[in-house]
Design a protein around this motif. Structure first.
Motif, PDB file in Angstrom:
ATOM      1  N   GLY A 189       0.809  -1.220   0.000  1.00  0.00           N
ATOM      2  CA  GLY A 189       0.000   0.000   0.000  1.00  0.00           C
ATOM      3  C   GLY A 189       0.834   1.258   0.000  1.00  0.00           C
ATOM      4  N   LYS A 190       2.104   1.143   0.420  1.00  0.00           N
ATOM      5  CA  LYS A 190       3.032   2.272   0.453  1.00  0.00           C
ATOM      6  C   LYS A 190       4.344   1.945  -0.226  1.00  0.00           C
ATOM      7  CE  LYS A 190       4.307   4.396   4.156  1.00  0.00           C
ATOM      8  NZ  LYS A 190       4.573   4.788   5.541  1.00  0.00           N
ATOM      9  N   THR A 191       4.821   0.725  -0.004  1.00  0.00           N
ATOM     10  CA  THR A 191       6.168   0.347  -0.423  1.00  0.00           C
ATOM     11  C   THR A 191       6.120  -0.887  -1.318  1.00  0.00           C
ATOM     12  OG1 THR A 191       7.019   1.200   1.668  1.00  0.00           O
ATOM     13  CG2 THR A 191       8.471  -0.241   0.422  1.00  0.00           C
ATOM     14  N   LEU A 192       6.996  -0.880  -2.315  1.00  0.00           N
ATOM     15  CA  LEU A 192       7.129  -2.000  -3.238  1.00  0.00           C
ATOM     16  C   LEU A 192       8.344  -2.819  -2.821  1.00  0.00           C
ATOM     17  CD1 LEU A 192       5.549  -2.700  -5.859  1.00  0.00           C
ATOM     18  CD2 LEU A 192       7.336  -1.535  -7.123  1.00  0.00           C
ATOM     19  N   TYR A 193       8.220  -4.145  -2.881  1.00  0.00           N
ATOM     20  CA  TYR A 193       9.306  -5.038  -2.467  1.00  0.00           C
ATOM     21  C   TYR A 193       9.604  -6.075  -3.544  1.00  0.00           C
ATOM     22  CZ  TYR A 193       8.284  -3.254   2.187  1.00  0.00           C
ATOM     23  OH  TYR A 193       8.071  -2.435   3.265  1.00  0.00           O
ATOM     24  N   LEU A 194      10.852  -6.472  -3.621  1.00  0.00           N
ATOM     25  CA  LEU A 194      11.291  -7.578  -4.459  1.00  0.00           C
ATOM     26  C   LEU A 194      11.799  -8.667  -3.533  1.00  0.00           C
ATOM     27  CD1 LEU A 194      13.347  -7.554  -7.665  1.00  0.00           C
ATOM     28  CD2 LEU A 194      14.194  -8.862  -5.729  1.00  0.00           C
ATOM     29  N   GLN A 195      11.404  -9.909  -3.819  1.00  0.00           N
ATOM     30  CA  GLN A 195      11.875 -11.034  -3.011  1.00  0.00           C
ATOM     31  C   GLN A 195      12.160 -12.216  -3.921  1.00  0.00           C
ATOM     32  OE1 GLN A 195       9.141 -12.316   0.049  1.00  0.00           O
ATOM     33  NE2 GLN A 195      10.722 -13.465   1.099  1.00  0.00           N
ATOM     34  N   ARG A 196      13.375 -12.749  -3.824  1.00  0.00           N
ATOM     35  CA  ARG A 196      13.725 -13.989  -4.530  1.00  0.00           C
ATOM     36  C   ARG A 196      13.244 -15.156  -3.700  1.00  0.00           C
ATOM     37  NH1 ARG A 196      18.131 -14.864  -8.197  1.00  0.00           N
ATOM     38  NH2 ARG A 196      18.867 -12.912  -9.051  1.00  0.00           N
TER      39      ARG A 196
END
Length: 91
Positions: free
Chosen positions: A21-28
């Motif tokens: 809702g505020k922050t975008l994340y990348l996760q392998r």
């Protein structure tokens, strides 16, 4: 910089993009979540690895269909969006 985080949500090979809702994340797969920091439209850096560049590619319709990652060796990894998480792609 304002952006529509939900546009990017999805699975791209072994990487998953999520948005709280505020922050975008990348996760392998098997890795920890890393915060993406916007630098331009559809372009980001990783907060913990600022030399890494992340670029999302859109189709003519505007749907995000591809993720490009500039790796530490200086090469671009190109990964197609592959999940039903990207709800915009199914409208």
């Amino acid at each position: 910089m304002a952006f529509e985080g939900k546009d990017y949500v999805g699975k791209y090979g072994e990487r998953e993009i999520s948005f709280d809702g505020k922050t975008l994340y990348l996760q392998r797969e098997g890795g920890s979540k890393m915060k993406l920091v916007p630098t331009a439209k559809d372009e980001f850096i990783l907060e913990m690895v600022p030399e890494a560049r992340i670029v999302f590619v859109r189709e003519q319709s505007g749907r995000v269909s591809e993720l490009r990652v500039l790796n530490r060796a200086g090469g671009w990894e190109i990964i197609q969006e592959s999940s039903a998480l990207n709800v915009h792609s199914r409208l």
